[in-house]
Design an enzyme around this catalytic site. Structure first.
Site, PDB file in Angstrom:
ATOM      1  N   SER A 113      36.027  47.433  65.244  1.00 47.03           N
ATOM      2  CA  SER A 113      37.600  45.669  65.362  1.00 47.03           C
ATOM      3  C   SER A 113      38.303  46.150  65.456  1.00 47.03           C
ATOM      4  O   SER A 113      39.840  46.059  65.143  1.00 47.03           O
ATOM      5  CB  SER A 113      36.686  45.267  65.709  1.00 47.03           C
ATOM      6  OG  SER A 113      37.221  43.824  65.498  1.00 47.03           O
ATOM      7  N   SER A 114      38.007  46.507  63.875  1.00 42.36           N
ATOM      8  CA  SER A 114      39.505  45.989  62.792  1.00 42.36           C
ATOM      9  C   SER A 114      40.211  47.584  63.014  1.00 42.36           C
ATOM     10  O   SER A 114      41.525  47.847  62.271  1.00 42.36           O
ATOM     11  CB  SER A 114      38.892  46.192  61.372  1.00 42.36           C
ATOM     12  OG  SER A 114      38.650  45.162  60.836  1.00 42.36           O
ATOM     13  N   THR A 124      52.288  44.271  41.166  1.00 33.42           N
ATOM     14  CA  THR A 124      51.944  42.863  41.307  1.00 33.42           C
ATOM     15  C   THR A 124      52.919  41.876  41.057  1.00 33.42           C
ATOM     16  O   THR A 124      53.332  41.066  41.034  1.00 33.42           O
ATOM     17  CB  THR A 124      50.628  43.032  40.755  1.00 33.42           C
ATOM     18  OG1 THR A 124      49.966  44.439  41.835  1.00 33.42           O
ATOM     19  CG2 THR A 124      50.328  40.919  41.641  1.00 33.42           C
ATOM     20  N   HIS A 167      38.148  49.197  47.373  1.00 32.61           N
ATOM     21  CA  HIS A 167      39.424  48.076  46.474  1.00 32.61           C
ATOM     22  C   HIS A 167      40.404  48.559  47.561  1.00 32.61           C
ATOM     23  O   HIS A 167      40.575  47.478  46.954  1.00 32.61           O
ATOM     24  CB  HIS A 167      39.665  49.678  45.504  1.00 32.61           C
ATOM     25  CG  HIS A 167      40.677  48.635  44.341  1.00 32.61           C
ATOM     26  ND1 HIS A 167      39.896  48.005  43.488  1.00 32.61           N
ATOM     27  CD2 HIS A 167      41.543  48.322  44.056  1.00 32.61           C
ATOM     28  CE1 HIS A 167      40.418  47.039  43.055  1.00 32.61           C
ATOM     29  NE2 HIS A 167      41.858  47.135  43.614  1.00 32.61           N
ATOM     30  N   HIS A 213      36.939  51.431  39.092  1.00 32.55           N
ATOM     31  CA  HIS A 213      36.599  50.160  38.354  1.00 32.55           C
ATOM     32  C   HIS A 213      36.199  49.329  38.443  1.00 32.55           C
ATOM     33  O   HIS A 213      35.624  48.542  37.736  1.00 32.55           O
ATOM     34  CB  HIS A 213      38.425  50.087  37.584  1.00 32.55           C
ATOM     35  CG  HIS A 213      38.991  49.254  38.948  1.00 32.55           C
ATOM     36  ND1 HIS A 213      40.020  48.866  39.563  1.00 32.55           N
ATOM     37  CD2 HIS A 213      38.230  47.995  39.939  1.00 32.55           C
ATOM     38  CE1 HIS A 213      40.218  48.247  40.185  1.00 32.55           C
ATOM     39  NE2 HIS A 213      38.881  47.675  40.673  1.00 32.55           N
ATOM     40  N   HIS A 214      35.423  49.819  39.244  1.00 35.50           N
ATOM     41  CA  HIS A 214      34.083  49.034  40.169  1.00 35.50           C
ATOM     42  C   HIS A 214      32.650  49.294  38.840  1.00 35.50           C
ATOM     43  O   HIS A 214      31.029  49.361  39.446  1.00 35.50           O
ATOM     44  CB  HIS A 214      34.142  48.472  41.103  1.00 35.50           C
ATOM     45  CG  HIS A 214      35.123  47.823  41.956  1.00 35.50           C
ATOM     46  ND1 HIS A 214      35.292  46.406  41.960  1.00 35.50           N
ATOM     47  CD2 HIS A 214      36.537  48.100  42.628  1.00 35.50           C
ATOM     48  CE1 HIS A 214      36.405  46.308  42.491  1.00 35.50           C
ATOM     49  NE2 HIS A 214      37.222  47.898  42.771  1.00 35.50           N
ATOM     50  N   HIS A 263      27.094  35.469  52.407  1.00 41.68           N
ATOM     51  CA  HIS A 263      27.903  34.606  52.496  1.00 41.68           C
ATOM     52  C   HIS A 263      29.625  36.096  51.824  1.00 41.68           C
ATOM     53  O   HIS A 263      30.472  35.671  52.729  1.00 41.68           O
ATOM     54  CB  HIS A 263      28.009  34.282  51.199  1.00 41.68           C
ATOM     55  CG  HIS A 263      29.912  33.429  50.325  1.00 41.68           C
ATOM     56  ND1 HIS A 263      30.131  32.620  51.137  1.00 41.68           N
ATOM     57  CD2 HIS A 263      29.929  33.267  50.073  1.00 41.68           C
ATOM     58  CE1 HIS A 263      31.072  32.612  50.551  1.00 41.68           C
ATOM     59  NE2 HIS A 263      30.925  32.716  49.233  1.00 41.68           N
ATOM     60  N   ARG A 290      25.741  37.357  37.743  1.00 40.84           N
ATOM     61  CA  ARG A 290      26.304  36.743  38.685  1.00 40.84           C
ATOM     62  C   ARG A 290      24.620  37.623  39.841  1.00 40.84           C
ATOM     63  O   ARG A 290      23.811  37.897  39.096  1.00 40.84           O
ATOM     64  CB  ARG A 290      27.318  37.625  39.997  1.00 40.84           C
ATOM     65  CG  ARG A 290      27.103  38.687  39.896  1.00 40.84           C
ATOM     66  CD  ARG A 290      28.219  39.607  39.843  1.00 40.84           C
ATOM     67  NE  ARG A 290      29.283  39.313  41.393  1.00 40.84           N
ATOM     68  CZ  ARG A 290      29.715  40.268  42.340  1.00 40.84           C
ATOM     69  NH1 ARG A 290      29.607  41.047  41.918  1.00 40.84           N
ATOM     70  NH2 ARG A 290      29.710  39.593  43.348  1.00 40.84           N
ATOM     71  N   TRP A 304      26.785  41.897  49.150  1.00 38.19           N
ATOM     72  CA  TRP A 304      28.091  42.478  50.144  1.00 38.19           C
ATOM     73  C   TRP A 304      28.214  43.803  50.008  1.00 38.19           C
ATOM     74  O   TRP A 304      27.937  44.906  51.322  1.00 38.19           O
ATOM     75  CB  TRP A 304      28.934  41.530  50.679  1.00 38.19           C
ATOM     76  CG  TRP A 304      29.903  41.379  49.302  1.00 38.19           C
ATOM     77  CD1 TRP A 304      30.090  41.851  48.150  1.00 38.19           C
ATOM     78  CD2 TRP A 304      31.405  42.497  49.790  1.00 38.19           C
ATOM     79  NE1 TRP A 304      31.325  42.070  47.455  1.00 38.19           N
ATOM     80  CE2 TRP A 304      31.886  42.655  48.377  1.00 38.19           C
ATOM     81  CE3 TRP A 304      31.408  43.518  50.682  1.00 38.19           C
ATOM     82  CZ2 TRP A 304      33.275  43.387  48.578  1.00 38.19           C
ATOM     83  CZ3 TRP A 304      32.903  43.754  50.832  1.00 38.19           C
ATOM     84  CH2 TRP A 304      33.499  44.084  49.384  1.00 38.19           C
ATOM     85  N   LYS A 311      56.983  41.517  42.680  1.00 32.79           N
ATOM     86  CA  LYS A 311      56.419  40.603  43.398  1.00 32.79           C
ATOM     87  C   LYS A 311      56.225  38.781  43.107  1.00 32.79           C
ATOM     88  O   LYS A 311      57.709  38.415  43.382  1.00 32.79           O
ATOM     89  CB  LYS A 311      54.549  40.852  44.039  1.00 32.79           C
ATOM     90  CG  LYS A 311      55.233  41.886  44.967  1.00 32.79           C
ATOM     91  CD  LYS A 311      54.313  41.975  46.066  1.00 32.79           C
ATOM     92  CE  LYS A 311      54.772  42.920  47.590  1.00 32.79           C
ATOM     93  NZ  LYS A 311      54.483  42.125  48.870  1.00 32.79           N
ATOM     94  N   ASP A 344      54.186  42.141  73.965  1.00 36.16           N
ATOM     95  CA  ASP A 344      53.107  41.392  73.760  1.00 36.16           C
ATOM     96  C   ASP A 344      52.545  42.383  72.427  1.00 36.16           C
ATOM     97  O   ASP A 344      53.036  43.198  72.109  1.00 36.16           O
ATOM     98  CB  ASP A 344      52.226  41.695  75.282  1.00 36.16           C
ATOM     99  CG  ASP A 344      50.638  40.671  75.251  1.00 36.16           C
ATOM    100  OD1 ASP A 344      50.030  41.092  73.885  1.00 36.16           O
ATOM    101  OD2 ASP A 344      50.759  40.115  75.452  1.00 36.16           O
ATOM    102  N   TYR A 373      42.739  44.683  48.650  1.00 32.68           N
ATOM    103  CA  TYR A 373      44.529  44.705  49.293  1.00 32.68           C
ATOM    104  C   TYR A 373      44.753  44.332  50.588  1.00 32.68           C
ATOM    105  O   TYR A 373      46.018  44.583  51.422  1.00 32.68           O
ATOM    106  CB  TYR A 373      45.227  46.150  48.874  1.00 32.68           C
ATOM    107  CG  TYR A 373      45.015  45.724  47.347  1.00 32.68           C
ATOM    108  CD1 TYR A 373      46.017  45.134  46.558  1.00 32.68           C
ATOM    109  CD2 TYR A 373      44.675  46.941  46.453  1.00 32.68           C
ATOM    110  CE1 TYR A 373      45.832  44.615  45.012  1.00 32.68           C
ATOM    111  CE2 TYR A 373      44.188  46.496  45.283  1.00 32.68           C
ATOM    112  CZ  TYR A 373      45.499  45.408  44.343  1.00 32.68           C
ATOM    113  OH  TYR A 373      44.671  45.833  43.350  1.00 32.68           O
ATOM    114  N   SER A 431      56.107  35.445  51.268  1.00 31.71           N
ATOM    115  CA  SER A 431      57.127  35.755  50.950  1.00 31.71           C
ATOM    116  C   SER A 431      58.417  35.821  52.795  1.00 31.71           C
ATOM    117  O   SER A 431      59.426  35.211  52.792  1.00 31.71           O
ATOM    118  CB  SER A 431      56.942  37.662  51.852  1.00 31.71           C
ATOM    119  OG  SER A 431      56.594  37.968  50.461  1.00 31.71           O
ATOM    120  N   GLU A 457      40.078  47.150  49.967  1.00 32.20           N
ATOM    121  CA  GLU A 457      39.964  46.484  51.331  1.00 32.20           C
ATOM    122  C   GLU A 457      40.398  45.145  50.912  1.00 32.20           C
ATOM    123  O   GLU A 457      41.022  44.308  50.936  1.00 32.20           O
ATOM    124  CB  GLU A 457      38.386  46.449  51.451  1.00 32.20           C
ATOM    125  CG  GLU A 457      37.721  45.027  51.320  1.00 32.20           C
ATOM    126  CD  GLU A 457      38.281  44.230  52.976  1.00 32.20           C
ATOM    127  OE1 GLU A 457      38.430  45.660  53.862  1.00 32.20           O
ATOM    128  OE2 GLU A 457      38.291  43.703  53.861  1.00 32.20           O
TER     129      GLU A 457
END
Lengths: 200, 524, 534
Positions: free
Chosen positions: C176-177, C335, C260, C309-310, C84, C457, C149, C338, C113, C264, C275, C262
């Site tokens: 791909s990315s 943040t 991390h 921090h993870h 998931h 979790r 994950w 924004k 293009d 963002y 925006s 990722e």
């Protein structure tokens, strides 16, 4: 059209630069391994596999530190125990302790001990002059061996640290046997979609 | 600081009680949901049972309240704007789109609010990380999927397994109050004492977590980590493994029983007793007189196994390199006292170590074995009691005779001792019934035994450790025994000479390895 | 989106490329190099994976509806939670925003293009094989990856062949990315219409430019990390094995160095969409354009220095914990800028509440809540208590679902008329919004309580004290899932023109930008002669 050719050339140049950058970042991913080790070495976290040079051997008689000895075995049919579980030493005092390993199998086996400290901060001040963990250890069939660790505690150890634990884990050397890569069977029977009942 | 603390404490109980009541009233109407006896719509952190947990509780409450106030303020503005500045109300859009002052203000103010938040958080962190000056140390080992606890100052340890019955998990029985949060052997600690935990893991990363005590620490294989807690009051505190560790990650709870010092001391005494700590040298002296055959059979297992003699002196007794031969040795064939002495104390200056950590019976066995094997045929041999005397300066210790029957050392598994010269054990991997490679030596020993006496029989008993499904374990034990029988049969042994005997008792050693075995003993 | 009537508007362009006689049917989609075709394929792929990942989420919630094991066994449960996560992050959210970028960046920048049209085709067609690898890994012996994950070793070293398939899938998705990002960066930097300076670019282009740089900086690192797992598994290396001098915790450092940023990578394009839409429906220019750009860039830079921090509970030195706490708290500043800028954009505007605007407001409200729980989690002592609990699950779903997904919905409603030439049904769109908003909160808000009360979790079963909120959460999840089937219905109706309202070139009177200067639906080829921006 001249403009589009110009753009396409600029695009190719950009593609090249970005591809190089990507390759550098891929290499950087792997470079993180030595960088991490270097950081650990500088911060004295997880890097204890070398004998240390001791400069200051002044003994601090004004205080005592309790040193606890711990042992772990992972995937090895050995017994591994410290002779004493804890001693008290003065910082700066050269001390020898003995760990005993017994290979309970009928075949020769090789293991590598990995040391670790609690609290991690104490690692900075724990100096091993001799240790069985500096090299891999081979044990003959049923062999029992007593192995010394010679250490001293740096007198610069912060005053609030009164107990240090030295813990070793003996691992079977990869390649010297077949380490188990299968998850062990558990206590919970999980045959809801037809897996066999687990036993131990 | 103190007044701030107590103020926030009373605030905590008051505010959370109020909000709990309001929310309970609001949620009670959701009557269609499955309701359980002990379910109570918990909303907040568990009631703290240690100073660190209380600090975390307060920091969390403080920050949540600050965030809630800012949130209400900011979105109050948004909702006002949505209400007042709508096109449908005829509001015309202004066209401003920049203001250096305003932008600077809302960059700088949050910065200071954050500083204000960092202060109590840092204070709590410094407190939580101080592992110095602990009263007791417990080593915690994470296994797939259980916890091991070793009281390293007291020399005992045990394994803590989930004790919720499978039937409850499978919904065949009503679930108890502590469903999935109950264990067979909880960690027991004294109240008000600083308990230092040393954590490591055996296989993958686990995390030891008890919310009410404010402790969570990963246990990393190959490394040791430390943390601590000091429980405020006696009670039982429950938690879970918090790091995904495989399929039974949800089934390795942690239970901490906090006792008063007196109760804790009593408990420690019982545990030490069980583990046989301090008994080896003095408590029990084995005064029984054994037959030579009994001692030889026992000694053979020690020589080849736990004693480790064979490693140097070799199976054929010829020694190797610097290690002298025992076969034909003058010492072994000479007077018994000299050999007793060297077994107990070693030979200084040589590789011969002291073996006084072995029991008297083990040593007597080794002595009898070396004196009766290969070409050695010494008439004299020693009884365990001779070793007991030698240890005690030549006289029998006062406690001798107290427990003559229990000759086996305390840590040996409680199994029937061999009645003749065959006592082989084959150890199996968890859940496995195939013969390990090391089994060959034991099979060969059994074959040699059967060859030696034409009318002899062997008994085969399979065991498992005591974790897991009982019926499945019995089946597995039988399969293991069958695997050994088949090996013997295929080596040409007649089936009538093999008795299959069910196990009398299933035990689980610390790492359980010794438990998962098949024993081959001489049969009647 | 698949029904772009390109043939109707095509032709008359004396062009020398292959578009003049492009194939039809499946071959057209396999070989297309048109950014609009590729954008559409990305969006359909993303929605398909969103449904697949959503079904997995519902299996998880079905098992957690009541205590005890009812639906699946624990191993399969772990596979579901792991897949998931991987599918939603790499298969649904990221491709969705790449799809928007493909469709809209050339239109917004006045480019004909994407810079590398052929590579654009490749980067899309790498995705389906990767998705197939991920999904079929469930059916190999040992099942798919079941270690989360995040794929922490040593657990991933224990896994079966499904883990290898997952590693290859991650490699392919990463390639791909990276190709997509190179394309986007080059398009933005080299292909803007004359007169469009960087500081005149739409915010969506700005956020994607920064995101693409984050991607090419971090995806290779992830590829390295999973490659190390692969070699540890099969080639005897010991990067993460203490026995050979490695350290399992090192994987976590490398992973979160990717992981991390990722967060963002997912959030920044969503900020970009918001925006665009907030000013359009406030009929007022975006407030503080410059500070928005700087805030986005500082978030991106800060995201590289807060990864650990993870990992507060892994046992890092005290100094490390303090550093990562302070650095993480710092992210709240840009943040916050924004959020305040968005509010100032609405302030004294002339607001209407069409569906795209509603989803943006939902985004703003819920993402801010996720931001505040993030602030709570940044505090080390609190995080130690809440790490790996449902509080964290609630937190990142507020950021990812309410953040990224809601803004993706907003983007579909906002740009959909441009793509299809038809307006969507406004009433249905509003129902979709309210349905999603309520179901989302019913699902995830109680998970804060569960985490605080002590529910970890990634567990398939739990103590009775957690039963009530889990039941509520599961009910919410099924409601949220159904809402998205309803969304599919709305989109199909829009494509089919069932609303009966043709979209004008500029369906939103407050909208700004070059994309609204071309007709709706956008012709197959646009801006072959670059427009001039003043």
């Amino acid at each position: 059209m001249a403009l589009s050719r110009l753009i396409s050339f600029a695009n190719k140049q950009m593609l090249g630069k970005l591809a190089v950058f990507t390759a550098i970042m891929f290499a950087f991913g792997f470079a993180l391994v030595p960088i991490y080790k270097k950081i650990c070495e500088v911060a004295k976290v997880n890097d204890f596999m070398r004998p240390e040079q001791v400069k200051n051997t002044q003994v601090d008689l004004s205080r005592k530190v309790r040193v606890e000895f711990d042992s772990n075995i992972r995937n090895l049919p050995w017994t591994f125990k410290p002779e004493k579980t804890s001693i008290e030493v003065h910082p700066g005092e050269l001390t020898t302790v003995v760990y005993e390993v017994h290979n309970t199998t009928g075949r020769a086996m090789t293991g590598q001990a990995v040391p670790s400290y609690g609290p991690t901060e104490a690692a900075d001040h724990f100096r091993k002059l001799e240790c069985f963990c500096f090299t891999a250890q081979t044990f003959k069939a049923s062999e029992t061996r007593q192995m010394p660790v010679v250490f001293l505690i740096d007198p610069k150890l912060p005053r609030d640290v009164s107990t240090i634990t030295l813990s070793y884990t003996f691992f079977e050397m990869p390649g010297a046997g077949t380490p188990s890569t299968q998850a062990p069977a558990g206590k919970l029977e999980t045959n809801m979609v037809g897996t066999p009942r687990q036993a131990s | 600081m103190k007044s701030v603390n107590s103020a926030s404490n009373s605030w905590r109980s008051g505010a959370s009680a109020l909000s709990t009541r309001v929310l309970r009233a609001a949620t009670a109407s959701l009557a269609l949901l499955p309701l359980y006896a002990s379910a109570d719509w918990k909303l907040n952190l568990q009631t703290p049972a240690s100073a660190v947990a209380a600090e975390v509780y307060d920091v969390h409450t403080l920050i949540t309240v600050i965030c809630a106030i800012i949130f209400v303020g900011v979105f109050g503005v948004m909702f006002y704007s949505l209400y007042a500045h709508r096109k449908s109300k005829g509001h015309k859009a202004a066209q401003f789109h920049e203001s250096a002052t305003v932008e600077a203000v809302w960059t700088i103010i949050p910065f200071f609010i954050l500083l204000g938040m960092a202060f109590p958080a840092t204070k709590a962190l410094l407190h939580a990380r101080d592992t110095s000056a602990s009263d007791i140390t417990v080593k915690v080992t994470g296994y797939q999927w259980k916890w091991g606890y070793d009281y390293i100052n007291d020399g005992f340890g045990f394994v803590s397994n989930l004790s919720t019955p499978l039937a409850q998990i499978k919904n065949a029985e009503t679930k108890g109050e502590n469903y999935l949060l109950e264990v067979d052997n909880p960690l027991v600690v004294p109240v008000g004492k600083k308990v230092r935990l040393l954590l490591t893991a055996n296989d993958v990363i686990h995390a030891w977590w008890v919310p009410a005590l404010g402790v969570k620490q990963d246990a990393v294989p190959g490394f040791i980590r430390d943390t601590w807690f000091r429980a405020d009051r006696p009670g039982v505190y429950r938690g879970n493994c918090a790091e995904l560790c495989g399929k039974e990650h949800g089934y390795m709870p942690i239970v901490v029983e906090v006792k008063t010092q007196a109760d804790y001391d009593k408990w420690v005494a019982t545990q030490k007793d069980k583990a046989g700590v301090g008994k080896v040298a003095a408590a029990v002296v084995d005064t029984k007189t054994y037959s030579r055959d009994e001692l030889v059979a026992h000694g053979k297992t020690i020589y080849e196994g736990a004693g480790g003699c064979q490693g140097c002196h070799q199976a054929n007794g010829k020694g190797t390199g610097a290690f002298p031969a025992l076969d034909g040795s003058k010492l072994v064939n000479g007077p018994k006292d000299a050999q007793i002495n060297i077994l107990l104390n070693g030979k200084p200056g040589t590789a011969m170590a002291a073996f006084k950590h072995l029991s008297d019976k083990d040593l007597a066995g080794v002595m009898a074995f070396t004196r009766s094997t290969w070409s050695n045929k010494a008439a004299e041999f020693a009884q365990p009691v001779d070793f007991a005397k030698a240890r005690n300066g030549g006289v029998l210790p006062a406690s001798a005779g107290a427990a003559t029957a229990t000759a086996a050392p305390a840590q040996a598994p409680a199994t029937a001792p061999a009645s003749s010269a065959l006592a082989e054990k084959i150890f199996f991997a968890t859940g496995k019934k195939d013969l390990p490679a090391e089994a060959k030596a034991s099979i060969d020993a059994a074959l040699a035994f059967l060859k030696g006496k034409a009318d002899s029989k062997v008994e085969i008993t399979g065991y498992t450790d005591k974790t897991g499904d009982v019926a499945a374990n019995l089946e597995l034990a039988k399969e293991r025994a069958k695997a050994v029988r088949d090996a013997l049969v295929s080596a040409g042994v007649a089936r009538e000479r093999i008795n299959m005997k069910p196990p009398a008792e299933v035990t689980g050693g610390k790492d359980n390895r010794e438990a998962r075995r098949v024993e081959i003993n001489a049969g009647a | 989106m698949a029904s772009i009537p390109h043939d109707a508007v095509h032709g008359g362009h004396g062009h020398d490329d292959q578009h003049d006689h492009h194939p039809t049917g499946i071959k057209r989609w396999l070989t297309t190099t048109n950014h609009k075709d590729i954008g559409s394929m990305y969006l359909w792929f993303s929605f398909t994976m969103f449904i697949v990942g959503g079904i997995m989420a519902l299996i998880i919630r079905a098992e957690l509806f009541q205590p005890g094991l009812q639906v699946v066994n624990p191993e399969f449960f772990n596979q579901m939670t792991s897949l998931h996560g991987l599918i939603m992050v790499f298969g649904a959210i990221m491709p969705a925003f790449v799809g928007f970028a493909n469709w809209m960046l050339p239109l917004q920048l006045g480019a004909p293009d994407m810079a590398f049209a052929r590579m654009n085709n490749w980067s899309f067609w790498l995705l389906p094989p990767a998705a197939i690898l991920l999904v079929t890994s469930m059916f190999v012996p040992g099942g798919s990856v079941a270690a989360g994950w995040t794929m922490y070793p040593p657990l991933t070293v224990q896994q079966g062949i499904g883990m290898d398939l997952t590693i290859f899938a991650v490699h392919i998705l990463g390639a791909s990315s990276i190709m997509g990002s190179i394309n986007i960066i080059t398009t933005i930097l080299n292909m803007r219409a004359p007169g469009m300076t960087l500081m005149k670019m739409p915010m969506f282009a700005w956020t994607w430019l920064i995101t693409a740089f984050l991607l090419i900086a971090t995806m290779p690192v992830l590829a390295g990390a999973v490659t190390m797992i692969l070699t540890d598994r099969h080639f005897g290396t010991t990067f993460f094995n203490a026995a050979g001098g490695g350290d399992p915790v090192m994987y976590q450092h490398i992973f979160w160095f990717f992981g991390h940023p990722e967060v963002y990578i997912i959030a920044l394009p969503a900020f970009g969409v918001v925006s665009q839409i907030l000013p359009a429906f406030s009929r007022k220019p975006l407030f503080g354009y410059h500070s928005m750009v700087y805030a986005t860039a500082s978030i991106a830079i800060l995201s590289f220095i807060v990864w650990a921090h993870h990992m507060y509970t892994t046992g890092m030195p005290l100094a490390g914990q303090m550093y990562f706490m302070f650095a993480t708290m710092l992210i709240a500043v840009p943040t916050g800028v924004k959020v305040f800028n968005w509010l100032a954009t609405m302030w004294r505007g002339s607001i209407t509440l069409e569906t795209p605007m509603l989803f943006c407001l939902g985004f703003l409200f819920l993402f801010t809540m996720g931001g505040f729980t993030g602030l709570v989690l940044s505090l080390t002592p609190v995080d130690i208590q809440l790490h790996d609990t449902y509080y964290v699950v609630a937190h990142f779903h507020y950021v990812m679902v309410a953040g990224a997904l809601f803004s993706a919905f907003a983007a579909v409603y906002y740009w959909g008329p441009k793509w299809t030439g038809w307006m969507y049904d406004e009433k249905l769109g509003k129902i979709h919004f309210w349905w999603s908003l309520i179901a989302f909160n019913v699902t995830f808000f109680p998970q804060h309580f569960l985490g605080l009360a002590g529910m970890p979790r990634r567990i398939p079963d739990y103590n009775l004290q957690f039963a009530d909120w889990n039941a509520v959460s599961s009910i919410g999840a099924f409601a949220f899932g159904t809402a998205q089937i309803f969304f599919l219905y709305i989109v199909i109706r829009m494509i089919a023109g069932k609303s009966g309202v043709r979209a004008p070139a500029k369906p939103w009177d407050g909208a700004e930008g070059l994309e609204w200067t071309v007709p709706s639906p956008a012709p197959y080829h646009t801006f072959e002669t670059p427009p001039v921006v003043k």
